[in-house]
Design a protein around this motif. Structure first.
Motif, PDB file in Angstrom:
ATOM      1  N   LYS A   1       0.834  -1.209   0.000  1.00  0.00           N
ATOM      2  CA  LYS A   1       0.000   0.000   0.000  1.00  0.00           C
ATOM      3  C   LYS A   1       0.868   1.258   0.000  1.00  0.00           C
ATOM      4  CE  LYS A   1      -3.800  -2.222   2.450  1.00  0.00           C
ATOM      5  NZ  LYS A   1      -4.515  -2.288   3.735  1.00  0.00           N
ATOM      6  N   ALA A   2       1.986   1.217   0.709  1.00  0.00           N
ATOM      7  CA  ALA A   2       2.899   2.360   0.732  1.00  0.00           C
ATOM      8  C   ALA A   2       3.472   2.631  -0.657  1.00  0.00           C
ATOM      9  CB  ALA A   2       4.028   2.122   1.727  1.00  0.00           C
ATOM     10  N   PHE A   3       3.777   1.578  -1.397  1.00  0.00           N
ATOM     11  CA  PHE A   3       4.255   1.763  -2.769  1.00  0.00           C
ATOM     12  C   PHE A   3       3.174   2.403  -3.629  1.00  0.00           C
ATOM     13  CE2 PHE A   3       8.039  -0.486  -1.822  1.00  0.00           C
ATOM     14  CZ  PHE A   3       8.924  -0.230  -2.857  1.00  0.00           C
ATOM     15  N   PHE A   4       1.943   1.956  -3.470  1.00  0.00           N
ATOM     16  CA  PHE A   4       0.861   2.559  -4.244  1.00  0.00           C
ATOM     17  C   PHE A   4       0.727   4.045  -3.900  1.00  0.00           C
ATOM     18  CE2 PHE A   4      -3.401   3.985  -5.082  1.00  0.00           C
ATOM     19  CZ  PHE A   4      -3.639   3.509  -6.362  1.00  0.00           C
ATOM     20  N   VAL A   5       0.628   4.352  -2.617  1.00  0.00           N
ATOM     21  CA  VAL A   5       0.418   5.729  -2.174  1.00  0.00           C
ATOM     22  C   VAL A   5       1.603   6.613  -2.552  1.00  0.00           C
ATOM     23  CG1 VAL A   5       0.208   7.188  -0.117  1.00  0.00           C
ATOM     24  CG2 VAL A   5      -1.177   5.128  -0.321  1.00  0.00           C
ATOM     25  N   GLY A   6       2.809   6.170  -2.224  1.00  0.00           N
ATOM     26  CA  GLY A   6       3.992   6.985  -2.475  1.00  0.00           C
ATOM     27  C   GLY A   6       4.237   7.247  -3.947  1.00  0.00           C
ATOM     28  N   LEU A   7       4.126   6.215  -4.772  1.00  0.00           N
ATOM     29  CA  LEU A   7       4.373   6.404  -6.202  1.00  0.00           C
ATOM     30  C   LEU A   7       3.234   7.152  -6.888  1.00  0.00           C
ATOM     31  CD1 LEU A   7       6.096   3.031  -7.122  1.00  0.00           C
ATOM     32  CD2 LEU A   7       7.137   5.273  -6.749  1.00  0.00           C
ATOM     33  N   PHE A   8       2.005   6.992  -6.392  1.00  0.00           N
ATOM     34  CA  PHE A   8       0.898   7.784  -6.939  1.00  0.00           C
ATOM     35  C   PHE A   8       1.170   9.272  -6.717  1.00  0.00           C
ATOM     36  CE2 PHE A   8      -3.029  10.156  -6.352  1.00  0.00           C
ATOM     37  CZ  PHE A   8      -3.643   9.945  -7.577  1.00  0.00           C
ATOM     38  N   TRP A   9       1.470   9.649  -5.471  1.00  0.00           N
ATOM     39  CA  TRP A   9       1.688  11.065  -5.181  1.00  0.00           C
ATOM     40  C   TRP A   9       2.978  11.591  -5.786  1.00  0.00           C
ATOM     41  CZ3 TRP A   9      -2.112  14.044  -4.312  1.00  0.00           C
ATOM     42  CH2 TRP A   9      -3.245  13.564  -3.671  1.00  0.00           C
ATOM     43  N   ALA A  10       3.940  10.710  -6.054  1.00  0.00           N
ATOM     44  CA  ALA A  10       5.168  11.148  -6.727  1.00  0.00           C
ATOM     45  C   ALA A  10       4.869  11.624  -8.146  1.00  0.00           C
ATOM     46  CB  ALA A  10       6.183  10.009  -6.756  1.00  0.00           C
ATOM     47  N   CYS A  11       3.836  11.081  -8.754  1.00  0.00           N
ATOM     48  CA  CYS A  11       3.477  11.448 -10.129  1.00  0.00           C
ATOM     49  C   CYS A  11       2.629  12.708 -10.214  1.00  0.00           C
ATOM     50  CB  CYS A  11       2.733  10.292 -10.798  1.00  0.00           C
ATOM     51  SG  CYS A  11       3.772   8.875 -11.129  1.00  0.00           S
ATOM     52  N   ILE A  12       2.106  13.178  -9.117  1.00  0.00           N
ATOM     53  CA  ILE A  12       1.205  14.328  -9.135  1.00  0.00           C
ATOM     54  C   ILE A  12       2.014  15.607  -8.894  1.00  0.00           C
ATOM     55  CG2 ILE A  12      -0.870  15.361  -8.123  1.00  0.00           C
ATOM     56  CD1 ILE A  12      -1.343  12.626  -9.464  1.00  0.00           C
ATOM     57  N   PRO A  13       1.950  16.568  -9.810  1.00  0.00           N
ATOM     58  CA  PRO A  13       2.732  17.804  -9.659  1.00  0.00           C
ATOM     59  C   PRO A  13       2.052  18.818  -8.733  1.00  0.00           C
ATOM     60  CG  PRO A  13       1.634  17.800 -11.782  1.00  0.00           C
ATOM     61  CD  PRO A  13       1.312  16.487 -11.121  1.00  0.00           C
ATOM     62  N   ILE A  14       2.200  18.586  -7.450  1.00  0.00           N
ATOM     63  CA  ILE A  14       1.669  19.515  -6.453  1.00  0.00           C
ATOM     64  C   ILE A  14       2.749  19.779  -5.411  1.00  0.00           C
ATOM     65  CG2 ILE A  14      -0.736  18.793  -6.692  1.00  0.00           C
ATOM     66  CD1 ILE A  14      -0.339  17.191  -4.062  1.00  0.00           C
ATOM     67  N   PRO A  15       2.672  20.921  -4.739  1.00  0.00           N
ATOM     68  CA  PRO A  15       3.581  21.114  -3.606  1.00  0.00           C
ATOM     69  C   PRO A  15       3.120  20.256  -2.424  1.00  0.00           C
ATOM     70  CG  PRO A  15       2.182  23.043  -3.913  1.00  0.00           C
ATOM     71  CD  PRO A  15       1.876  22.093  -5.033  1.00  0.00           C
ATOM     72  N   PHE A  16       4.027  19.965  -1.544  1.00  0.00           N
ATOM     73  CA  PHE A  16       3.747  19.184  -0.323  1.00  0.00           C
ATOM     74  C   PHE A  16       3.237  17.783  -0.639  1.00  0.00           C
ATOM     75  CE2 PHE A  16       2.891  23.680   0.754  1.00  0.00           C
ATOM     76  CZ  PHE A  16       4.008  23.895   1.548  1.00  0.00           C
ATOM     77  N   GLN A  17       3.887  17.100  -1.575  1.00  0.00           N
ATOM     78  CA  GLN A  17       3.502  15.737  -1.929  1.00  0.00           C
ATOM     79  C   GLN A  17       3.631  14.805  -0.727  1.00  0.00           C
ATOM     80  OE1 GLN A  17       6.441  15.386  -5.031  1.00  0.00           O
ATOM     81  NE2 GLN A  17       4.837  15.112  -6.567  1.00  0.00           N
ATOM     82  N   MET A  18       4.628  15.038   0.117  1.00  0.00           N
ATOM     83  CA  MET A  18       4.831  14.165   1.279  1.00  0.00           C
ATOM     84  C   MET A  18       3.651  14.256   2.234  1.00  0.00           C
ATOM     85  SD  MET A  18       8.906  14.439   2.078  1.00  0.00           S
ATOM     86  CE  MET A  18       8.838  16.127   2.575  1.00  0.00           C
ATOM     87  N   LEU A  19       3.131  15.442   2.431  1.00  0.00           N
ATOM     88  CA  LEU A  19       1.970  15.620   3.302  1.00  0.00           C
ATOM     89  C   LEU A  19       0.743  14.918   2.722  1.00  0.00           C
ATOM     90  CD1 LEU A  19       1.195  16.966   5.953  1.00  0.00           C
ATOM     91  CD2 LEU A  19       0.580  18.998   4.663  1.00  0.00           C
ATOM     92  N   ALA A  20       0.565  15.023   1.405  1.00  0.00           N
ATOM     93  CA  ALA A  20      -0.544  14.318   0.757  1.00  0.00           C
ATOM     94  C   ALA A  20      -0.393  12.808   0.929  1.00  0.00           C
ATOM     95  CB  ALA A  20      -0.596  14.685  -0.722  1.00  0.00           C
ATOM     96  N   ALA A  21       0.845  12.316   0.843  1.00  0.00           N
ATOM     97  CA  ALA A  21       1.091  10.878   1.018  1.00  0.00           C
ATOM     98  C   ALA A  21       0.745  10.437   2.438  1.00  0.00           C
ATOM     99  CB  ALA A  21       2.546  10.545   0.697  1.00  0.00           C
TER     100      ALA A  21
END
Length: 180
Positions: free
Chosen positions: A53-73
């Motif tokens: 699940k962490a791979f899904f969440v982390g790699l999904f948000w890595a592809c989204i161009p937004i600031p604060f991707q880590m917080l979204a993850a």
């Protein structure tokens, strides 16, 4: 054979040292903002499902161009019960060196779905991007969400399969050899 078994579990032992102690987590006042669910053990332990699940969440948000991707993850990892440290670290797949290539690839994927209204004279520069932002934002985000979902889903499945194969291999190594 003993060294082979030992080497297979080395990454897990290494990562277990990095994961914070539950008592330390409860004493951290900044984590209290996220509520009591942040202290759930599944969010901090390494097991097959939380890592997948962490791979899904982390790699999904890595592809989204937004600031604060880590917080979204983090906010996404909590309800999905994904490993939080791994989710955060996987967001860094897109770093200042890889971002232009990943997001341009996402843009190209998005143009397959919504088309492109920009001219073909693409330039890898901030000025070009800001000049064309009103034309490229829709294909960029459609492509980013599509790519993020596909890469996340493939990595989720791959982790589940690879983890299972690893466990089967370890079981076979533990069995005593058959007598003839």
């Amino acid at each position: 054979m003993a060294t082979f078994n030992y080497s297979l579990s080395m990454p897990k032992r290494y990562f277990k040292k990095l994961i914070p102690n539950p008592e330390k987590l409860k004493s951290n006042k900044t984590l209290a903002i996220l509520g009591s669910k942040i202290y759930d053990q599944d969010l901090w332990h390494l097991n097959r499902r939380s890592v997948a699940k962490a791979f899904f969440v982390g790699l999904f948000w890595a592809c989204i161009p937004i600031p604060f991707q880590m917080l979204a993850a983090v906010f996404c990892a909590v309800p999905f019960k994904a490993n939080i440290p791994l989710s955060i670290s996987l967001v860094w797949v897109t770093n200042p060196l890889t971002m232009p290539f990943v997001f341009y690839g996402n843009y190209l994927v998005g143009t397959l779905f919504v088309g492109s209204h920009t001219d073909k004279a693409f330039q890898m520069s901030i000025e070009w991007i800001w000049d064309k932002i009103d034309h490229i934002w829709l294909p960029l985000y459609v492509g980013s969400i599509t790519t993020g979902f596909i890469i996340g889903a493939l990595s989720y499945i791959a982790i589940l399969v690879l983890w299972r194969l690893h466990v089967i291999k370890r079981w076979k190594l533990r069995r005593p050899p058959k007598k003839k």
